[in-house]
Every structure is written in structure tokens, then in C-alpha cells.
Design an enzyme around this catalytic site. Structure first.
Site, PDB file in Angstrom:
ATOM      1  CB  SER A 100      27.806  60.297  46.949  1.00  0.00           C
ATOM      2  OG  SER A 100      27.735  59.325  48.176  1.00  0.00           O
ATOM      3  CG  HIS A 121      24.890  70.731  42.351  1.00  0.00           C
ATOM      4  ND1 HIS A 121      25.853  70.747  41.382  1.00  0.00           N
ATOM      5  CD2 HIS A 121      24.013  71.633  41.847  1.00  0.00           C
ATOM      6  CE1 HIS A 121      25.663  71.428  40.269  1.00  0.00           C
ATOM      7  NE2 HIS A 121      24.420  71.951  40.556  1.00  0.00           N
ATOM      8  CE  LYS A 161      24.946  63.376  45.087  1.00  0.00           C
ATOM      9  NZ  LYS A 161      25.520  64.283  44.418  1.00  0.00           N
ATOM     10  CG  LEU A 178      31.426  61.727  55.843  1.00  0.00           C
ATOM     11  CD1 LEU A 178      30.178  62.532  55.447  1.00  0.00           C
ATOM     12  CD2 LEU A 178      31.337  61.148  57.156  1.00  0.00           C
ATOM     13  NE  ARG A 179      33.693  65.307  49.381  1.00  0.00           N
ATOM     14  CZ  ARG A 179      32.507  64.816  48.975  1.00  0.00           C
ATOM     15  NH1 ARG A 179      32.160  63.539  49.226  1.00  0.00           N
ATOM     16  NH2 ARG A 179      31.401  65.697  48.696  1.00  0.00           N
ATOM     17  CB  ALA A 207      31.316  71.922  58.960  1.00  0.00           C
ATOM     18  CE1 TYR A 254      23.593  63.559  48.750  1.00  0.00           C
ATOM     19  CE2 TYR A 254      24.428  61.363  49.098  1.00  0.00           C
ATOM     20  CZ  TYR A 254      24.689  62.475  48.538  1.00  0.00           C
ATOM     21  OH  TYR A 254      26.195  62.973  48.281  1.00  0.00           O
TER      22      TYR A 254
END
Length: 188
Positions: free
Chosen positions: A66, A16, A83, A113-114, A117, A79
Site C-alpha cells: 500500500s 491480504h 506495510k 485505495l481501490r 467495498a 496498518y
């Protein structure tokens, strides 16, 4: 999800992405509650529902997390909290399943980080880290789940950073500061 025969379940991939909702401060209780719901509690709920089927099929849970759930950094509290909760919950579940002789694999995927966008836009100017190619990260997740690996780190260098977490806290803090544009992050 993978199906093992009629009504069976072989794989559950939990992935998610919940960023801070528009219009709320990233440091607010409301933003933290929302991120915990999307990035932690939904994983718990889906796991609770799927675990009986995964137990029957000797299946696999693949948990996409992450780097911020392993290594705390500045300006990511809500965040990171969600995680980090994943790591605690699924680490404990793995131990419980092991002592009960339940053959359900749990693969924890620690991704950076991918190049999608929305996440990349959210940290533009805040980090100097380069975004990794999304398809390569997806392949690492698939490989890890298929081989029932306990952990996946993509890019691989994050494994080293996670090992440094407890052993060398001061060099780790230096490394993180090198990746962070504090002026831009403080303004966010």
C-alpha cells in the site's frame, strides 16, 4: 499461484487485507498485533514455504502493499507499520537473493485505495482521495509480476509521491494534509 509442471510453483502473489478488527481501537496494541499478523507475518510465512519451489523454477514473488507502507500518514499507524515492514523484509530478501545469484524476482506493488467495498467504507469521510478502479489495479499487478518488474505503482502518480518522501518532506506533508479530513479521522 502459477504451477510449473507437477508440484512446481512459478508465481506467488501475496495480497491480504486486514483492517482493524471490529470492536477494537485502531490505536491499540491488540489491533496492531492482529494487523501485523495478517498484513506482514503471513507474507513472511508463505514466502518461507514457497521460496525453495520458486528458486527451482526461477519464479516470481508478487507482493501487494500500500501507499501507506511507503508514505506515513495520520491515523494509520498499525496498518502503516505492517506495510512498512513488508518493504523492509522484501527489500532485504531481494538483496540476499541477488548476492546469492538466486533468480527469483520480487515485484513490490504499491497500490492506493481501490473501489472495493470494505476498504472504501473504512476511510469514508477520512480521506478526500478517490478510489481507483480495482480491475485496473489488478491488471497493473499482473503486468508487473509477468514482466518481473521490481516495482509497480498504481495509480502511477504514487511513484512521484514516494520519490518526494525523502527529498521534500514539508511539501509532502502539505500534500497529505490536503487529502485528509482531520476532523473525521480524529473521531475514528
Amino acid at each position: 499461484m502459477g504451477l510449473s509442471g507437477p508440484g512446481g510453483l512459478d508465481y506467488l502473489v501475496l495480497n491480504h487485507l486486514g483492517a482493524t478488527p471490529a470492536g477494537s481501537r485502531s490505536r491499540s496494541v491488540q489491533a496492531t498485533r492482529w494487523l501485523m499478523q495478517v498484513n506482514f507475518l503471513s507474507y513472511v510465512q508463505l514466502t518461507s514455504l514457497a521460496l525453495p519451489s520458486l528458486t527451482d523454477s526461477k519464479g516470481s514473488l508478487v507482493v501487494v502493499s500500500s501507499l501507506l507502507g511507503q508514505v506515513p500518514t495520520s491515523f494509520s499507524r498499525p496498518y502503516s507499520a505492517a506495510k512498512f515492514a513488508l518493504d523492509g523484509f522484501f527489500g532485504s530478501l531481494r538483496r540476499e537473493l541477488d548476492v546469492q545469484d538466486v533468480n527469483v524476482a520480487i515485484t513490490m506493488c504499491v497500490l492506493g485505495l481501490r473501489d472495493r467495498a470494505s476498504p472504501a467504507e473504512g476511510v469514508r469521510g477520512v480521506t478526500r482521495a478517490k478510489a481507483a478502479p480495482g480491475p485496473k489495479a489488478a491488471l497493473a499487478v499482473i503486468r508487473g509480476g509477468a514482466t518481473r518488474a521490481p516495482g509497480v505503482f498504481y495509480p502511477w502518480r504514487f511513484r512521484l509521491l514516494c520519490l518526494l518522501r525523502g527529498w521534500l518532506p514539508h511539501p509532502r506533508a502539505w500534500f497529505i494534509r490536503q487529502e485528509l479530513n482531520v476532523t473525521a479521522a480524529a473521531a475514528a
